[in-house]
Motif scaffolding. Structure first.
Motif, PDB file in Angstrom:
ATOM      1  N   GLN A 102     -75.287  58.102-102.787  1.00  0.00           N
ATOM      2  CA  GLN A 102     -74.091  57.777-103.817  1.00  0.00           C
ATOM      3  C   GLN A 102     -74.516  58.689-105.017  1.00  0.00           C
ATOM      4  O   GLN A 102     -73.592  59.571-105.585  1.00  0.00           O
ATOM      5  CB  GLN A 102     -73.591  57.193-104.308  1.00  0.00           C
ATOM      6  CG  GLN A 102     -73.180  55.905-102.809  1.00  0.00           C
ATOM      7  CD  GLN A 102     -72.872  54.737-102.795  1.00  0.00           C
ATOM      8  OE1 GLN A 102     -73.349  54.352-103.959  1.00  0.00           O
ATOM      9  NE2 GLN A 102     -71.181  53.854-102.063  1.00  0.00           N
ATOM     10  N   LEU A 103     -76.098  57.772-105.502  1.00  0.00           N
ATOM     11  CA  LEU A 103     -76.096  59.003-107.382  1.00  0.00           C
ATOM     12  C   LEU A 103     -76.374  59.712-106.820  1.00  0.00           C
ATOM     13  O   LEU A 103     -76.069  61.117-107.160  1.00  0.00           O
ATOM     14  CB  LEU A 103     -77.772  58.232-107.311  1.00  0.00           C
ATOM     15  CG  LEU A 103     -77.441  56.774-107.941  1.00  0.00           C
ATOM     16  CD1 LEU A 103     -78.364  55.650-107.866  1.00  0.00           C
ATOM     17  CD2 LEU A 103     -76.277  57.248-108.742  1.00  0.00           C
ATOM     18  N   PHE A 104     -77.459  60.585-105.540  1.00  0.00           N
ATOM     19  CA  PHE A 104     -77.632  61.669-105.225  1.00  0.00           C
ATOM     20  C   PHE A 104     -75.920  62.945-104.696  1.00  0.00           C
ATOM     21  O   PHE A 104     -76.483  63.656-105.869  1.00  0.00           O
ATOM     22  CB  PHE A 104     -78.626  62.220-104.082  1.00  0.00           C
ATOM     23  CG  PHE A 104     -79.211  63.149-104.029  1.00  0.00           C
ATOM     24  CD1 PHE A 104     -80.266  64.078-104.378  1.00  0.00           C
ATOM     25  CD2 PHE A 104     -78.484  64.092-102.707  1.00  0.00           C
ATOM     26  CE1 PHE A 104     -80.684  64.783-103.988  1.00  0.00           C
ATOM     27  CE2 PHE A 104     -78.988  65.841-102.837  1.00  0.00           C
ATOM     28  CZ  PHE A 104     -79.454  66.020-103.427  1.00  0.00           C
ATOM     29  N   GLY A 105     -75.126  62.472-104.484  1.00  0.00           N
ATOM     30  CA  GLY A 105     -73.843  63.282-104.024  1.00  0.00           C
ATOM     31  C   GLY A 105     -73.228  63.125-105.288  1.00  0.00           C
ATOM     32  O   GLY A 105     -72.733  64.240-105.700  1.00  0.00           O
ATOM     33  N   LEU A 106     -72.739  62.306-106.398  1.00  0.00           N
ATOM     34  CA  LEU A 106     -73.008  62.454-108.022  1.00  0.00           C
ATOM     35  C   LEU A 106     -73.279  63.315-108.754  1.00  0.00           C
ATOM     36  O   LEU A 106     -72.953  64.715-109.283  1.00  0.00           O
ATOM     37  CB  LEU A 106     -72.902  60.888-108.295  1.00  0.00           C
ATOM     38  CG  LEU A 106     -71.862  61.062-109.982  1.00  0.00           C
ATOM     39  CD1 LEU A 106     -70.287  61.623-109.975  1.00  0.00           C
ATOM     40  CD2 LEU A 106     -72.108  59.950-110.623  1.00  0.00           C
ATOM     41  N   LEU A 107     -74.524  63.581-107.705  1.00  0.00           N
ATOM     42  CA  LEU A 107     -75.362  64.678-109.118  1.00  0.00           C
ATOM     43  C   LEU A 107     -75.504  65.384-108.470  1.00  0.00           C
ATOM     44  O   LEU A 107     -74.657  67.175-109.737  1.00  0.00           O
ATOM     45  CB  LEU A 107     -76.793  64.219-108.838  1.00  0.00           C
ATOM     46  CG  LEU A 107     -77.917  65.805-109.270  1.00  0.00           C
ATOM     47  CD1 LEU A 107     -77.279  65.098-110.986  1.00  0.00           C
ATOM     48  CD2 LEU A 107     -79.784  64.459-109.007  1.00  0.00           C
ATOM     49  N   LEU A 108     -74.941  65.682-107.028  1.00  0.00           N
ATOM     50  CA  LEU A 108     -74.151  67.772-106.540  1.00  0.00           C
ATOM     51  C   LEU A 108     -73.347  68.062-107.314  1.00  0.00           C
ATOM     52  O   LEU A 108     -73.171  68.992-107.931  1.00  0.00           O
ATOM     53  CB  LEU A 108     -74.857  67.542-105.641  1.00  0.00           C
ATOM     54  CG  LEU A 108     -76.235  67.239-104.645  1.00  0.00           C
ATOM     55  CD1 LEU A 108     -76.070  67.258-103.423  1.00  0.00           C
ATOM     56  CD2 LEU A 108     -77.143  68.533-105.273  1.00  0.00           C
ATOM     57  N   ILE A 109     -72.347  66.881-107.566  1.00  0.00           N
ATOM     58  CA  ILE A 109     -71.279  67.329-107.443  1.00  0.00           C
ATOM     59  C   ILE A 109     -70.821  67.896-108.867  1.00  0.00           C
ATOM     60  O   ILE A 109     -70.349  68.470-108.945  1.00  0.00           O
ATOM     61  CB  ILE A 109     -69.654  66.027-107.074  1.00  0.00           C
ATOM     62  CG1 ILE A 109     -70.044  65.647-105.744  1.00  0.00           C
ATOM     63  CG2 ILE A 109     -69.192  65.968-108.090  1.00  0.00           C
ATOM     64  CD1 ILE A 109     -69.364  64.519-105.241  1.00  0.00           C
ATOM     65  N   LEU A 110     -71.612  66.751-110.177  1.00  0.00           N
ATOM     66  CA  LEU A 110     -71.809  67.404-111.596  1.00  0.00           C
ATOM     67  C   LEU A 110     -72.536  68.222-111.782  1.00  0.00           C
ATOM     68  O   LEU A 110     -71.796  69.070-112.867  1.00  0.00           O
ATOM     69  CB  LEU A 110     -71.846  65.946-112.462  1.00  0.00           C
ATOM     70  CG  LEU A 110     -71.634  64.448-112.335  1.00  0.00           C
ATOM     71  CD1 LEU A 110     -72.415  63.762-112.824  1.00  0.00           C
ATOM     72  CD2 LEU A 110     -70.590  64.580-112.562  1.00  0.00           C
ATOM     73  N   VAL A 111     -73.467  68.589-111.090  1.00  0.00           N
ATOM     74  CA  VAL A 111     -74.555  69.634-111.124  1.00  0.00           C
ATOM     75  C   VAL A 111     -73.074  70.365-111.075  1.00  0.00           C
ATOM     76  O   VAL A 111     -72.427  71.724-112.119  1.00  0.00           O
ATOM     77  CB  VAL A 111     -75.296  69.930-110.669  1.00  0.00           C
ATOM     78  CG1 VAL A 111     -75.817  71.409-110.613  1.00  0.00           C
ATOM     79  CG2 VAL A 111     -75.983  69.193-111.350  1.00  0.00           C
ATOM     80  N   GLY A 112     -72.455  70.500-109.720  1.00  0.00           N
ATOM     81  CA  GLY A 112     -71.584  71.926-109.148  1.00  0.00           C
ATOM     82  C   GLY A 112     -70.106  72.100-109.895  1.00  0.00           C
ATOM     83  O   GLY A 112     -70.055  73.663-110.447  1.00  0.00           O
ATOM     84  N   LEU A 113     -69.743  70.860-110.727  1.00  0.00           N
ATOM     85  CA  LEU A 113     -68.663  71.531-111.604  1.00  0.00           C
ATOM     86  C   LEU A 113     -69.181  71.614-113.007  1.00  0.00           C
ATOM     87  O   LEU A 113     -68.427  72.821-113.079  1.00  0.00           O
ATOM     88  CB  LEU A 113     -68.075  69.717-111.621  1.00  0.00           C
ATOM     89  CG  LEU A 113     -67.440  69.473-110.751  1.00  0.00           C
ATOM     90  CD1 LEU A 113     -66.492  67.409-111.159  1.00  0.00           C
ATOM     91  CD2 LEU A 113     -65.817  70.115-110.631  1.00  0.00           C
ATOM     92  N   ARG A 114     -70.493  71.285-113.184  1.00  0.00           N
ATOM     93  CA  ARG A 114     -70.360  72.445-114.475  1.00  0.00           C
ATOM     94  C   ARG A 114     -71.609  73.745-114.299  1.00  0.00           C
ATOM     95  O   ARG A 114     -70.544  74.657-115.782  1.00  0.00           O
ATOM     96  CB  ARG A 114     -71.673  71.467-114.852  1.00  0.00           C
ATOM     97  CG  ARG A 114     -72.970  72.303-116.019  1.00  0.00           C
ATOM     98  CD  ARG A 114     -72.800  71.481-117.252  1.00  0.00           C
ATOM     99  NE  ARG A 114     -73.182  71.683-118.592  1.00  0.00           N
ATOM    100  CZ  ARG A 114     -72.578  72.233-119.526  1.00  0.00           C
ATOM    101  NH1 ARG A 114     -71.512  72.020-119.866  1.00  0.00           N
ATOM    102  NH2 ARG A 114     -73.708  72.903-120.507  1.00  0.00           N
ATOM    103  N   MET A 115     -71.533  74.512-113.318  1.00  0.00           N
ATOM    104  CA  MET A 115     -71.885  75.319-112.956  1.00  0.00           C
ATOM    105  C   MET A 115     -70.395  75.953-112.346  1.00  0.00           C
ATOM    106  O   MET A 115     -70.379  77.348-112.905  1.00  0.00           O
ATOM    107  CB  MET A 115     -72.537  75.318-111.845  1.00  0.00           C
ATOM    108  CG  MET A 115     -74.107  74.832-112.183  1.00  0.00           C
ATOM    109  SD  MET A 115     -75.550  75.558-110.908  1.00  0.00           S
ATOM    110  CE  MET A 115     -75.950  77.009-110.706  1.00  0.00           C
ATOM    111  N   VAL A 116     -69.509  76.181-112.101  1.00  0.00           N
ATOM    112  CA  VAL A 116     -68.547  76.236-112.207  1.00  0.00           C
ATOM    113  C   VAL A 116     -67.446  75.975-113.347  1.00  0.00           C
ATOM    114  O   VAL A 116     -66.833  77.822-113.387  1.00  0.00           O
ATOM    115  CB  VAL A 116     -67.835  75.800-110.504  1.00  0.00           C
ATOM    116  CG1 VAL A 116     -65.180  76.242-111.401  1.00  0.00           C
ATOM    117  CG2 VAL A 116     -68.344  75.648-109.760  1.00  0.00           C
ATOM    118  N   VAL A 117     -67.250  75.432-113.975  1.00  0.00           N
ATOM    119  CA  VAL A 117     -66.604  75.988-116.083  1.00  0.00           C
ATOM    120  C   VAL A 117     -67.580  76.774-116.454  1.00  0.00           C
ATOM    121  O   VAL A 117     -66.593  76.878-117.290  1.00  0.00           O
ATOM    122  CB  VAL A 117     -66.550  73.532-115.767  1.00  0.00           C
ATOM    123  CG1 VAL A 117     -66.276  74.071-117.084  1.00  0.00           C
ATOM    124  CG2 VAL A 117     -65.891  72.835-114.618  1.00  0.00           C
ATOM    125  N   SER A 118     -68.842  76.592-115.959  1.00  0.00           N
ATOM    126  CA  SER A 118     -69.238  77.063-117.923  1.00  0.00           C
ATOM    127  C   SER A 118     -69.658  78.387-117.199  1.00  0.00           C
ATOM    128  O   SER A 118     -69.925  79.779-116.336  1.00  0.00           O
ATOM    129  CB  SER A 118     -70.984  76.855-117.801  1.00  0.00           C
ATOM    130  OG  SER A 118     -71.962  77.235-116.375  1.00  0.00           O
TER     131      SER A 118
END
Length: 118
Positions: A102-118
């Motif tokens: 769960q933590l690993f998946g959450l990290l991937l989601i957060l990093v992915g979102l950050r990269m898409v938004v920036s």
């Protein structure tokens, strides 16, 4: 196809992605090992860390040859990362596999979102 050949093939593809994208490979290796090779989360994360060493050395040599490394920054990041990795590895042993996923998946989601938004 033998397991060794499958692992080598996966490593080859992950190596290309790591060198191309400048990542250690864990974002590809951990889900691959857990999902397709049925390796436990703890073993997958630890194995991924072991694989990062040679992958990082080879790609760093190529990047360095082309003058794309800030050596001072790399040294400072490496010192902090080694200390942090030691602590993280000790903490990881105490966390149940499902929580690590769960933590690993959450990290991937957060990093992915950050990269898409920036």
């Amino acid at each position: 196809m033998s397991e060794q050949l499958k692992f080598s093939g996966a490593g080859f593809v992950v190596g290309i992605l790591s060198g191309l994208l400048g990542v250690g490979g864990g974002i590809f290796l951990v889900p691959l090992m857990v999902t397709y090779f049925s390796i436990t989360q703890h073993i997958a994360q630890a194995t991924s860390m072991a694989v990062i060493i040679p992958t990082a050395l080879v790609s760093s040599a190529v990047y360095g040859f082309h003058g794309n490394i800030d050596v001072g920054l790399a040294v400072n990041l490496a010192i902090g990362s080694m200390c942090g990795a030691s602590i993280g590895a000790r903490i990881m042993k105490r966390i149940p596999a499902i929580r690590l996923k769960q933590l690993f998946g959450l990290l991937l989601i957060l990093v992915g979102l950050r990269m898409v938004v920036s």
